[in-house]
Motif scaffolding. Structure first.
Motif, mmCIF file in Angstrom:
data_model
loop_
_atom_site.group_PDB
_atom_site.id
_atom_site.type_symbol
_atom_site.label_atom_id
_atom_site.label_comp_id
_atom_site.label_asym_id
_atom_site.label_seq_id
_atom_site.Cartn_x
_atom_site.Cartn_y
_atom_site.Cartn_z
ATOM 1 N N TYR A 132 66.417 -26.159 2.448
ATOM 2 C CA TYR A 132 66.886 -25.073 3.308
ATOM 3 C C TYR A 132 68.289 -25.323 3.846
ATOM 4 C CZ TYR A 132 64.997 -27.303 7.700
ATOM 5 O OH TYR A 132 64.705 -28.121 8.775
ATOM 6 N N ASN A 133 68.696 -26.581 3.949
ATOM 7 C CA ASN A 133 70.079 -26.840 4.344
ATOM 8 C C ASN A 133 71.059 -26.347 3.285
ATOM 9 O OD1 ASN A 133 69.856 -27.963 6.901
ATOM 10 N ND2 ASN A 133 69.475 -30.024 6.119
ATOM 11 N N LYS A 134 70.692 -26.469 2.011
ATOM 12 C CA LYS A 134 71.558 -25.977 0.938
ATOM 13 C C LYS A 134 71.672 -24.450 0.978
ATOM 14 C CE LYS A 134 70.508 -29.702 -2.337
ATOM 15 N NZ LYS A 134 69.900 -30.012 -3.661
ATOM 16 N N VAL A 135 70.521 -23.765 1.078
ATOM 17 C CA VAL A 135 70.536 -22.303 1.070
ATOM 18 C C VAL A 135 71.240 -21.774 2.318
ATOM 19 C CG1 VAL A 135 69.136 -20.208 1.011
ATOM 20 C CG2 VAL A 135 68.423 -22.210 -0.303
ATOM 21 N N GLU A 136 70.937 -22.350 3.474
ATOM 22 C CA GLU A 136 71.560 -21.874 4.710
ATOM 23 C C GLU A 136 73.059 -22.172 4.738
ATOM 24 O OE1 GLU A 136 67.857 -21.806 7.852
ATOM 25 O OE2 GLU A 136 69.207 -23.530 7.889
ATOM 26 N N SER A 137 73.479 -23.280 4.150
ATOM 27 C CA SER A 137 74.912 -23.573 4.082
ATOM 28 C C SER A 137 75.623 -22.550 3.204
ATOM 29 C CB SER A 137 75.140 -24.984 3.532
ATOM 30 O OG SER A 137 74.677 -25.961 4.438
ATOM 31 N N TYR A 138 74.988 -22.218 2.081
ATOM 32 C CA TYR A 138 75.543 -21.177 1.206
ATOM 33 C C TYR A 138 75.715 -19.864 1.967
ATOM 34 C CZ TYR A 138 74.685 -17.047 -1.721
ATOM 35 O OH TYR A 138 74.702 -15.780 -2.263
ATOM 36 N N LEU A 139 74.685 -19.421 2.679
ATOM 37 C CA LEU A 139 74.751 -18.156 3.404
ATOM 38 C C LEU A 139 75.709 -18.238 4.597
ATOM 39 C CD1 LEU A 139 70.952 -17.214 3.360
ATOM 40 C CD2 LEU A 139 72.792 -16.075 2.089
ATOM 41 N N SER A 140 75.687 -19.347 5.295
ATOM 42 C CA SER A 140 76.541 -19.513 6.468
ATOM 43 C C SER A 140 78.019 -19.462 6.097
ATOM 44 C CB SER A 140 76.213 -20.837 7.163
ATOM 45 O OG SER A 140 77.087 -21.067 8.243
ATOM 46 N N ILE A 141 78.390 -20.196 5.051
ATOM 47 C CA ILE A 141 79.789 -20.217 4.625
ATOM 48 C C ILE A 141 80.195 -18.871 4.046
ATOM 49 C CG2 ILE A 141 81.385 -21.248 2.958
ATOM 50 C CD1 ILE A 141 79.816 -23.885 3.345
ATOM 51 N N LYS A 142 79.305 -18.282 3.260
ATOM 52 C CA LYS A 142 79.624 -17.007 2.623
ATOM 53 C C LYS A 142 79.871 -15.910 3.645
ATOM 54 C CE LYS A 142 77.708 -13.671 -0.709
ATOM 55 N NZ LYS A 142 76.611 -13.421 -1.678
ATOM 56 N N TYR A 143 79.021 -15.850 4.682
ATOM 57 C CA TYR A 143 79.100 -14.742 5.638
ATOM 58 C C TYR A 143 79.751 -15.122 6.963
ATOM 59 C CZ TYR A 143 76.175 -12.337 2.295
ATOM 60 O OH TYR A 143 75.699 -11.755 1.143
ATOM 61 N N GLY A 144 80.251 -16.356 7.070
ATOM 62 C CA GLY A 144 80.964 -16.752 8.271
ATOM 63 C C GLY A 144 80.098 -16.818 9.509
ATOM 64 N N ILE A 145 78.855 -17.284 9.353
ATOM 65 C CA ILE A 145 77.913 -17.373 10.473
ATOM 66 C C ILE A 145 77.741 -18.843 10.857
ATOM 67 C CG2 ILE A 145 75.544 -16.905 11.242
ATOM 68 C CD1 ILE A 145 75.424 -14.712 9.095
ATOM 69 N N PRO A 146 78.172 -19.248 12.056
ATOM 70 C CA PRO A 146 77.991 -20.646 12.464
ATOM 71 C C PRO A 146 76.510 -21.019 12.490
ATOM 72 C CG PRO A 146 79.534 -19.525 13.920
ATOM 73 C CD PRO A 146 78.898 -18.461 13.077
ATOM 74 N N LYS A 147 76.174 -22.203 11.994
ATOM 75 C CA LYS A 147 74.797 -22.678 11.978
ATOM 76 C C LYS A 147 74.686 -24.036 12.649
ATOM 77 C CE LYS A 147 73.153 -24.684 8.089
ATOM 78 N NZ LYS A 147 73.118 -26.064 8.515
ATOM 79 N N ILE A 148 73.481 -24.372 13.018
ATOM 80 C CA ILE A 148 73.199 -25.686 13.594
ATOM 81 C C ILE A 148 73.061 -26.703 12.470
ATOM 82 C CG2 ILE A 148 71.554 -27.019 14.974
ATOM 83 C CD1 ILE A 148 73.110 -24.908 16.538
ATOM 84 N N GLY A 149 73.549 -27.927 12.691
ATOM 85 C CA GLY A 149 73.394 -28.991 11.709
ATOM 86 C C GLY A 149 74.534 -29.028 10.708
ATOM 87 N N SER A 150 74.360 -29.843 9.680
ATOM 88 C CA SER A 150 75.407 -30.066 8.691
ATOM 89 C C SER A 150 75.504 -28.921 7.697
ATOM 90 C CB SER A 150 75.140 -31.372 7.929
ATOM 91 O OG SER A 150 75.183 -32.481 8.793
#
Length: 334
Positions: free
Chosen positions: A281-299
């Motif tokens: 889930y860190n991989k998928v969330e990083s993909y979505l976070s970077i793509k859509y410019g949404i700050p996320k918790i964690g690395s």
């Protein structure tokens, strides 16, 4: 011919540099730029024909290799705004997922969400705009047969208003134990997911603010639903024993598409069977976070799990950067 310059999208490249140039093209521009390049060639030189043939093979392979964050195991649905969208008179009549090629559709023109490609974007990416009344996309046999097994969903959406009791998506039957929904609760700012019982996260929605959601079911006879926003710790429901059928999949409403219409924007919906580990889930969330410019918790990690940025160091908001990850589907400035 070796010294001739080729004009391509405003850039000039010698022929000997063409192969390297194409290897680094943005995914979203591959097909168009290949056609432009092909039309620019007037020579019948055998070497150039071979290069074009190699490029065509390379482009096809690269396009087919991508999955969200390079997490391909058990990927069932992947609706993204750059592919599979059929637009009629500015509204979406069909949206085909890029994992199993399952389309959700809307035959009634008045009930189609708008497709925004030049305004109301999320970090420069198109959005589907739902009116909160009638707009929805459905497939009466397009659900994933989760049964009592585990599943993991991700999506990016904006709750306009925000509005209460509306679903970003629904799958299975509309009855409590045979369906799963996620969106907003009776309290408009509360994120909620479930069926007969719900996992809820308070103060997750705010007017006009995009949210990255991870949600699903742990799997088994008596296990909880869970939900997380922007990489936060999962909140779980009480234990439940659902049995999700393959009937119905709906985006913008409950599973059968007849009620609980979403009021706002949806840009990506992803579904997996199985409960994702933190590594996945860190991989998928990083993909979505970077793509859509949404700050996320964690690395923030790339498609092989290597951390490229870690939050918590005092520089966590309005992160901007240039990123490309061919296997993970990310080619974006944010």
């Amino acid at each position: 011919m070796n010294n001739q310059l080729l004009q391509l999208k405003g850039f000039y490249h010698k022929q000997r540099e063409v192969l390297g140039f194409y290897k680094n093209l943005n995914e979203s521009l591959l097909s168009n730029q290949f056609l432009i390049f092909q039309k620019s060639i007037t020579t019948q030189d055998t070497t150039m024909k071979k290069i074009l043939f190699i490029l065509l093979i390379f482009l096809s392979f690269t396009s087919n290799a991508q999955t969200p964050g390079c997490v391909s195991t058990n990927l069932q649905r992947w609706y993204k705004p750059e592919a599979g969208v059929t637009v009629v008179s500015g509204a979406v009549s069909s949206w085909q997922d890029q994992a199993s090629l399952v389309s959700v559709t809307q035959g009634t023109a008045a009930n189609r969400p708008l497709f925004n490609s030049s305004s109301s974007l999320i970090n420069f990416h198109p959005t589907l705009e739902f009116d909160g009344t009638n707009d929805r996309l459905t497939n009466a046999s397009g659900g994933v047969a989760f049964g009592t097994g585990a599943y993991t969903f991700y999506y990016v959406a904006i709750n306009r208003g925000p509005s209460p009791s509306n679903w970003v998506f629904g799958t299975g039957a509309s009855s409590a134990l045979n369906g799963f929904n996620s969106g907003s609760n009776a309290t408009s700012t509360t994120l909620t997911s479930g069926g007969t019982t719900f996992a809820t996260k308070t103060n997750a929605w705010a007017d006009g603010v995009p949210v990255l959601v991870r949600t699903g079911f742990n799997g088994g006879a008596t296990q909880p639903y869970y939900v997380s926003n922007n990489g936060t710790t999962e909140v779980i429901s009480s234990n439940v024993s659902p049995n999700i059928s393959s009937t119905n999949f709906s985006i913008g409403a409950r599973p059968d598409g007849t009620a609980n219409s979403w009021d706002g924007y949806i840009t990506e919906v992803i579904a997996y069977t199985g409960k994702h580990t933190a590594a996945d889930y860190n991989k998928v969330e990083s993909y979505l976070s970077i793509k859509y410019g949404i700050p996320k918790i964690g690395s923030y990690v790339n498609s092989v799990g290597t951390a490229v940025w870690s939050s918590g160091g005092g520089y966590d908001n309005n992160i901007a950067g240039l990123a490309r990850d061919d296997m993970g589907g990310a080619a974006n400035t944010g």
